[in-house]
Design a protein around this motif. Structure first.
Motif, PDB file in Angstrom:
ATOM      1  N   PHE A 186      -7.681   1.510  -2.812  1.00 38.55           N
ATOM      2  CA  PHE A 186      -6.318   1.921  -2.492  1.00 38.55           C
ATOM      3  C   PHE A 186      -6.300   2.705  -1.176  1.00 38.55           C
ATOM      4  CE2 PHE A 186      -6.145   1.535  -7.157  1.00 38.55           C
ATOM      5  CZ  PHE A 186      -5.113   0.593  -7.253  1.00 38.55           C
TER       6      PHE A 186
ATOM      7  N   PHE B 201      -2.334   1.857  -9.414  1.00 34.99           N
ATOM      8  CA  PHE B 201      -2.564   2.906  -8.418  1.00 34.99           C
ATOM      9  C   PHE B 201      -2.436   4.281  -9.051  1.00 34.99           C
ATOM     10  CE2 PHE B 201      -0.270   5.969  -5.680  1.00 34.99           C
ATOM     11  CZ  PHE B 201      -1.329   6.331  -4.864  1.00 34.99           C
TER      12      PHE B 201
ATOM     13  N   SER C 238       0.838  -1.199   0.000  1.00 34.86           N
ATOM     14  CA  SER C 238       0.000   0.000   0.000  1.00 34.86           C
ATOM     15  C   SER C 238       0.865   1.238   0.000  1.00 34.86           C
ATOM     16  CB  SER C 238      -0.912   0.011   1.231  1.00 34.86           C
ATOM     17  OG  SER C 238      -1.513   1.283   1.412  1.00 34.86           O
TER      18      SER C 238
END
Length: 468
Positions: free
Chosen positions: A426, A456, A113
């Motif tokens: 996300f 992303f 992440s």
């Protein structure tokens, strides 16, 4: 997306469940503002009345709260923080429930992440740690298994740490080093030992929100010092030091979290000079060098310039070795180390002699050095790719990418952007998380390794265009 023009009870329920899962998984942190009804309805492709019905369900579950003329916010579950009734206007408290934030980060650690504060597991070397632990617990080391360790820390480790600190210009004898259960433990010991409830403490703004929470929970008054690409605002720092006579200034001088900025030699000298306005011997400068493993050793440290007279140097090894080996340290004047050691003994008698000896072996045999060199080679490549992906998405980092984090200028309200990216799955870290007063801005902190997925950046680019 599903488009409807009337209130659909079933759809509202499903939307509420989706939002509830995001809150539970930490994609939406306490205090976060949900999209406005108009914006949220557009993002979800539903009518405003359906979205309002979903928000009403979340409110009934106690997950969000409506604030008059401001919108819906994720509900904060925290009690009042003790502070004096005469606290000055500059005082702020923790911006949200720190325990919720910490659980969220820990529970999501296995998933890459951009919001993470650590390296992914596949970048780390568990075998390296296992070998050191086997040697530390092998024949002839029964005492490490069966007895309490030295309250000040394993003597072999403190000797190795003293050599390690000298590499960054911080000269301390083993007697001036106290081992801790990670850098977090060291910072907590300092907050509870060298300051009293009601004392003022200077903090970086932006800075690390868990540190804000820790200090506020200790009953200390936070005085934010604006941090820019040029370092702390020296005029504000000196003024606050003179007016409020703080007991501590907790700061990150190298690879600042979240901006990644490092002080120049001239800036470091001026920071030390500005804190003198608090009065002789009044303010401890607490230098948090948690990310030392990612930084060139030649960068100036406040503790090196000061000679550990009124500075305390804190570091840890979880970022480069892994969070399971919880070993850190604090170095400082002997009298301060004695006080910190006494509090450590009251808290937990001693830290683990096994993990401390394992780290000593990694330092003595060069295993940690070689592992860190390999990490930094890979990290340089990750930064280069991340910078290119950011440019393609129409964004730019506020300074040359360095260390583990970049301070990305998105050009739009980063909290609204984070809300939109949450819909795409996300997790991001918008600027508001890093200010004590939770004010917004256009930046977000990006983990260079956790932000390698082109998907992303495509989502970020698309959402930016929607919000522009």
């Amino acid at each position: 997306m599903v488009s409807v023009t009337h209130t659909d009870g079933g759809l509202a329920q499903r939307l509420a469940q989706d939002w509830a899962r995001r809150i539970e998984h930490g994609l939406l942190l306490p205090g976060a503002r949900l999209p406005s009804v108009r914006e949220g309805a557009k993002l979800q492709g539903v009518s405003p009345s359906t979205l309002v019905a979903a928000y009403d369900r979340l409110q009934a579950q106690g997950l969000v709260e409506a604030r008059h003329k401001r919108g819906f916010f994720v509900r904060e579950q925290r009690g009042p923080v003790a502070r004096p009734a005469t606290a000055p206007a500059a005082t702020v408290t923790a911006p949200y429930d720190s325990l919720t934030l910490m659980r969220s980060l820990m529970n999501s650690e296995a998933t890459p992440s951009p919001a993470h504060g650590t390296l992914p597991m596949e970048w780390l070397d568990a075998a390296l740690i296992r070998r050191a632990l086997r040697e530390a617990t092998g024949p002839g080391h029964d005492a490490l298994l069966l007895r309490y360790g030295d309250p000040q820390g394993d003597v072999e480790l403190r000797e190795a740490l003293a050599h390690r600190l000298a590499d960054v210009g911080v000269h301390a004898s083993p007697a001036q080093v106290l081992t801790t259960v990670g850098a977090t433990h060291a910072l907590d010991l300092i907050a509870h030992t060298l300051a009293e409830p009601g004392d003022a403490v200077l903090v970086d703004d932006p800075g690390w929100p868990i540190e804000y929470a820790r200090l506020a929970q200790a009953g200390l008054r936070l005085l934010p010092v604006p941090r820019t690409a040029q370092g702390p605002d020296l005029a504000v720092l000196a003024r606050l030091a003179q007016q409020h006579r703080p007991r501590l200034y907790v700061t990150v001088s190298v690879l600042h979290n979240p901006t990644g900025q490092s002080l120049s030699l001239a800036q470091a000298h001026e920071v030390l000079r500005a804190t003198e306005a608090a009065g002789p011997g009044r303010c401890w400068v607490v230098e948090d060098d948690t990310y030392a493993g990612f930084a060139p050793p030649h960068l100036p440290r406040l503790s090196a310039l000061d000679g550990l007279r009124r500075t305390l140097y804190v570091t840890g090894y979880a970022k480069v070795l892994g969070a399971g080996l919880r070993v850190g340290c604090v170095a400082g004047p002997s009298e301060a180390i004695e006080r910190l050691c006494a509090r450590k003994m009251v808290q937990q008698l001693a830290s683990s002699p096994i993990t401390e000896r394992a780290l000593a072996l990694l330092l003595q045999r060069g295993g940690l050095r070689r592992h860190t060199e390999r990490l930094n080679e890979r990290l340089e490549g990750a930064r280069t790719r991340c910078r290119r992906l950011a440019e393609q998405a129409g964004c730019a980092f506020s300074g040359p990418p360095a260390g583990l984090f970049g301070w990305l200028d998105t050009g739009v309200d980063s909290e609204r952007l984070a809300q939109a990216l949450a819909l795409d799955g996300f997790r991001t870290a918008p600027e508001c998380l890093f200010h004590p007063d939770r004010r917004g801005g256009t930046h977000m902190r990006v983990n260079f390794v956790g932000a390698q997925a082109p998907a992303f950046w495509r989502a970020l680019s698309a959402r930016r265009q929607e919000l522009a």
